[in-house]
Write a protein that holds these residues in place. Sequence first.
Motif, PDB file in Angstrom:
ATOM      1  N   CYS A  42       0.860  -1.185   0.000  1.00  0.00           N
ATOM      2  CA  CYS A  42       0.000   0.000   0.000  1.00  0.00           C
ATOM      3  C   CYS A  42       0.893   1.231   0.000  1.00  0.00           C
ATOM      4  CB  CYS A  42      -0.897   0.028   1.234  1.00  0.00           C
ATOM      5  SG  CYS A  42      -2.316  -1.075   1.157  1.00  0.00           S
ATOM      6  N   GLN A  43       0.861   2.001  -1.082  1.00  0.00           N
ATOM      7  CA  GLN A  43       1.545   3.282  -1.183  1.00  0.00           C
ATOM      8  C   GLN A  43       0.477   4.341  -1.383  1.00  0.00           C
ATOM      9  OE1 GLN A  43       4.841   4.763  -1.306  1.00  0.00           O
ATOM     10  NE2 GLN A  43       3.546   6.581  -1.483  1.00  0.00           N
ATOM     11  N   HIS A  44       0.438   5.340  -0.525  1.00  0.00           N
ATOM     12  CA  HIS A  44      -0.574   6.394  -0.640  1.00  0.00           C
ATOM     13  C   HIS A  44      -0.374   7.140  -1.953  1.00  0.00           C
ATOM     14  CE1 HIS A  44      -0.747   6.537   4.054  1.00  0.00           C
ATOM     15  NE2 HIS A  44      -1.361   5.478   3.562  1.00  0.00           N
ATOM     16  N   MET A  45      -1.282   6.901  -2.900  1.00  0.00           N
ATOM     17  CA  MET A  45      -1.220   7.500  -4.236  1.00  0.00           C
ATOM     18  C   MET A  45      -2.608   7.489  -4.853  1.00  0.00           C
ATOM     19  SD  MET A  45       1.999   6.007  -6.412  1.00  0.00           S
ATOM     20  CE  MET A  45       3.650   6.684  -6.261  1.00  0.00           C
ATOM     21  N   PRO A  46      -2.904   8.411  -5.744  1.00  0.00           N
ATOM     22  CA  PRO A  46      -4.171   8.337  -6.479  1.00  0.00           C
ATOM     23  C   PRO A  46      -4.119   7.273  -7.570  1.00  0.00           C
ATOM     24  CG  PRO A  46      -2.912  10.239  -7.195  1.00  0.00           C
ATOM     25  CD  PRO A  46      -2.155   9.637  -6.045  1.00  0.00           C
ATOM     26  N   ALA A  47      -5.284   6.885  -8.041  1.00  0.00           N
ATOM     27  CA  ALA A  47      -5.370   5.814  -9.040  1.00  0.00           C
ATOM     28  C   ALA A  47      -4.690   6.173 -10.352  1.00  0.00           C
ATOM     29  CB  ALA A  47      -6.840   5.462  -9.291  1.00  0.00           C
ATOM     30  N   THR A  48      -4.622   7.459 -10.677  1.00  0.00           N
ATOM     31  CA  THR A  48      -3.970   7.846 -11.930  1.00  0.00           C
ATOM     32  C   THR A  48      -2.476   7.552 -11.907  1.00  0.00           C
ATOM     33  OG1 THR A  48      -3.772  10.093 -11.025  1.00  0.00           O
ATOM     34  CG2 THR A  48      -5.607   9.654 -12.543  1.00  0.00           C
ATOM     35  N   VAL A  49      -1.914   7.369 -10.718  1.00  0.00           N
ATOM     36  CA  VAL A  49      -0.463   7.188 -10.591  1.00  0.00           C
ATOM     37  C   VAL A  49      -0.079   5.737 -10.308  1.00  0.00           C
ATOM     38  CG1 VAL A  49       1.614   7.961  -9.360  1.00  0.00           C
ATOM     39  CG2 VAL A  49      -0.254   9.571  -9.778  1.00  0.00           C
ATOM     40  N   THR A  50      -0.917   4.984  -9.581  1.00  0.00           N
ATOM     41  CA  THR A  50      -0.486   3.647  -9.141  1.00  0.00           C
ATOM     42  C   THR A  50      -0.224   2.690 -10.307  1.00  0.00           C
ATOM     43  OG1 THR A  50      -2.843   3.148  -8.723  1.00  0.00           O
ATOM     44  CG2 THR A  50      -1.462   3.669  -6.820  1.00  0.00           C
ATOM     45  N   ARG A  51      -1.007   2.803 -11.391  1.00  0.00           N
ATOM     46  CA  ARG A  51      -0.750   1.897 -12.530  1.00  0.00           C
ATOM     47  C   ARG A  51       0.640   2.141 -13.108  1.00  0.00           C
ATOM     48  NH1 ARG A  51      -1.494   2.419 -18.056  1.00  0.00           N
ATOM     49  NH2 ARG A  51      -2.728   4.318 -17.843  1.00  0.00           N
ATOM     50  N   HIS A  52       1.005   3.399 -13.255  1.00  0.00           N
ATOM     51  CA  HIS A  52       2.326   3.723 -13.784  1.00  0.00           C
ATOM     52  C   HIS A  52       3.426   3.351 -12.792  1.00  0.00           C
ATOM     53  CE1 HIS A  52       0.590   5.694 -17.236  1.00  0.00           C
ATOM     54  NE2 HIS A  52      -0.164   6.428 -16.456  1.00  0.00           N
ATOM     55  N   PHE A  53       3.118   3.476 -11.500  1.00  0.00           N
ATOM     56  CA  PHE A  53       4.109   3.092 -10.498  1.00  0.00           C
ATOM     57  C   PHE A  53       4.331   1.577 -10.519  1.00  0.00           C
ATOM     58  CE2 PHE A  53       5.189   2.472  -5.827  1.00  0.00           C
ATOM     59  CZ  PHE A  53       6.522   2.814  -6.006  1.00  0.00           C
ATOM     60  N   ALA A  54       3.264   0.802 -10.722  1.00  0.00           N
ATOM     61  CA  ALA A  54       3.422  -0.656 -10.836  1.00  0.00           C
ATOM     62  C   ALA A  54       4.308  -0.999 -12.031  1.00  0.00           C
ATOM     63  CB  ALA A  54       2.055  -1.328 -10.974  1.00  0.00           C
ATOM     64  N   GLU A  55       4.102  -0.308 -13.135  1.00  0.00           N
ATOM     65  CA  GLU A  55       4.928  -0.552 -14.320  1.00  0.00           C
ATOM     66  C   GLU A  55       6.385  -0.183 -14.053  1.00  0.00           C
ATOM     67  OE1 GLU A  55       2.969   1.812 -17.229  1.00  0.00           O
ATOM     68  OE2 GLU A  55       1.285   0.420 -17.478  1.00  0.00           O
ATOM     69  N   ARG A  56       6.592   0.893 -13.313  1.00  0.00           N
ATOM     70  CA  ARG A  56       7.954   1.315 -12.983  1.00  0.00           C
ATOM     71  C   ARG A  56       8.648   0.273 -12.104  1.00  0.00           C
ATOM     72  NH1 ARG A  56      10.404   6.291 -13.075  1.00  0.00           N
ATOM     73  NH2 ARG A  56      12.235   6.486 -11.732  1.00  0.00           N
ATOM     74  N   LEU A  57       7.931  -0.195 -11.064  1.00  0.00           N
ATOM     75  CA  LEU A  57       8.495  -1.229 -10.203  1.00  0.00           C
ATOM     76  C   LEU A  57       8.797  -2.501 -10.984  1.00  0.00           C
ATOM     77  CD1 LEU A  57       6.336  -0.947  -6.953  1.00  0.00           C
ATOM     78  CD2 LEU A  57       8.747  -0.351  -7.203  1.00  0.00           C
ATOM     79  N   ASN A  58       7.936  -2.821 -11.927  1.00  0.00           N
ATOM     80  CA  ASN A  58       8.124  -4.033 -12.729  1.00  0.00           C
ATOM     81  C   ASN A  58       9.428  -4.000 -13.517  1.00  0.00           C
ATOM     82  OD1 ASN A  58       6.832  -6.519 -13.138  1.00  0.00           O
ATOM     83  ND2 ASN A  58       6.166  -5.924 -15.169  1.00  0.00           N
ATOM     84  N   GLN A  59       9.910  -2.811 -13.815  1.00  0.00           N
ATOM     85  CA  GLN A  59      11.147  -2.669 -14.579  1.00  0.00           C
ATOM     86  C   GLN A  59      12.392  -2.893 -13.725  1.00  0.00           C
ATOM     87  OE1 GLN A  59      11.034   1.185 -16.426  1.00  0.00           O
ATOM     88  NE2 GLN A  59       9.190   0.742 -17.601  1.00  0.00           N
ATOM     89  N   CYS A  60      12.267  -2.745 -12.399  1.00  0.00           N
ATOM     90  CA  CYS A  60      13.465  -2.859 -11.563  1.00  0.00           C
ATOM     91  C   CYS A  60      13.409  -4.017 -10.574  1.00  0.00           C
ATOM     92  CB  CYS A  60      13.727  -1.541 -10.824  1.00  0.00           C
ATOM     93  SG  CYS A  60      12.492  -1.102  -9.596  1.00  0.00           S
ATOM     94  N   CYS A  61      12.319  -4.766 -10.544  1.00  0.00           N
ATOM     95  CA  CYS A  61      12.188  -5.887  -9.605  1.00  0.00           C
ATOM     96  C   CYS A  61      12.298  -7.221 -10.331  1.00  0.00           C
ATOM     97  CB  CYS A  61      10.844  -5.822  -8.878  1.00  0.00           C
ATOM     98  SG  CYS A  61      10.665  -4.398  -7.794  1.00  0.00           S
ATOM     99  N   ALA A  62      12.891  -8.188  -9.660  1.00  0.00           N
ATOM    100  CA  ALA A  62      12.979  -9.535 -10.228  1.00  0.00           C
ATOM    101  C   ALA A  62      11.620 -10.225 -10.227  1.00  0.00           C
ATOM    102  CB  ALA A  62      13.992 -10.367  -9.444  1.00  0.00           C
TER     103      ALA A  62
END
Length: 371
Positions: free
Chosen positions: A199-219
């Motif tokens: 859970c990261q405090h963020m609006p819905a417009t941002v969390t999808r892009h944040f998930a994509e960003r994390l996906n680029q740096c996580c195994a």
Amino acid sequence: MKALVVDDSALMRRQIGDILTRGGLQVTTARTGAEALVRIAQDAPDVVTLDINMPEMDGLTCLSRIMAECPLPVVMISSLTERGALATLEAIALGAVDFVHKPGGTVSTALREQEDQIIAKVLAAAGASVRRASGLRQRLVARRDAIMRAPVRPRPRGGSYGPGHEALTLVGASTGGPAALEDVLAPLPADYPMPILVCQHMPATVTRHFAERLNQCCAMPVEEVRRQTELQPGTIYLARGDADMIVLERGGRLLATVAPSAREHTWHPSVSRLVATAMDTVTADSLIGVLLTGMGDDGARELAQLRRQGGYTIAESEESCVVYGMPRALVEQGGACEILPCPQIAARLERLAFTRMRNMAKGLENTSWAC
């Protein structure tokens, strides 16, 4: 305490300036990024609010100059559009402490509705520790590549994920959380033996892009939870913004799903609600809870209860927090098994998770954490 408001709109400068003045700050303004750099050198403000979209020098360019030349806390003012969400994440990666959404429609009315939030965010940012973010993204990608090249360790027999073996890692963060989450999640191996719910405090417009960003740096793969989703080990599940993520069990399967924001919780996605529903679904001694940087106390009471019932809890230490609010609340309630700087949390999670898995594989009855 001094604040610099940077915006090419005279109306926005006046409105935000008035709000911050009512919040007790001394306010100066600038209408361009270039003017802001001069003001910073002359006035040495404690905090800056910075519009992303400006002519001559845009907000991201100005932010990068600030972080390179005279690092200080910056709160970005961004739109709710797709482009604004991407720019917001880029700003956070560059070192911005937090962000406020620029309203559409009638500016005066919309800003008045956000007044308390704007004041709270700017005051929290003014006292924040500024992280230098230069090269962070490149380091995380390189670390992910190294993890992916490493051989996957075999799972011991009997260590499969199923009834009686359910275990979850729960992570909560707010202000300063995106960079901290990258630091914690990127080093974890692809075969991490639990689902990780974030859970990261963020609006819905941002969390999808944040998930994509994390996906680029996580195994591990990273998914934004938008519907009922079966939980699998070795996967990171990010709560959708403007809603809450809850845990439930159906037909022997452990699931996460989206629930409308509950009024009794101030922040969303709610860490408190995630932890409470997880404790209602699996035994406390099957849970690891981590509370990272952020203002407020979301999740602290529930994680303190989790520790008392046999779960394992980690609070990020003050030395690495951007804002030592949520972890402090957990520590003050006696709810932290350990207090660790952010760079040490991933290694601790890995040891805890794989030790539990090995104990389960050996058929040991006591698989509780040593807390």
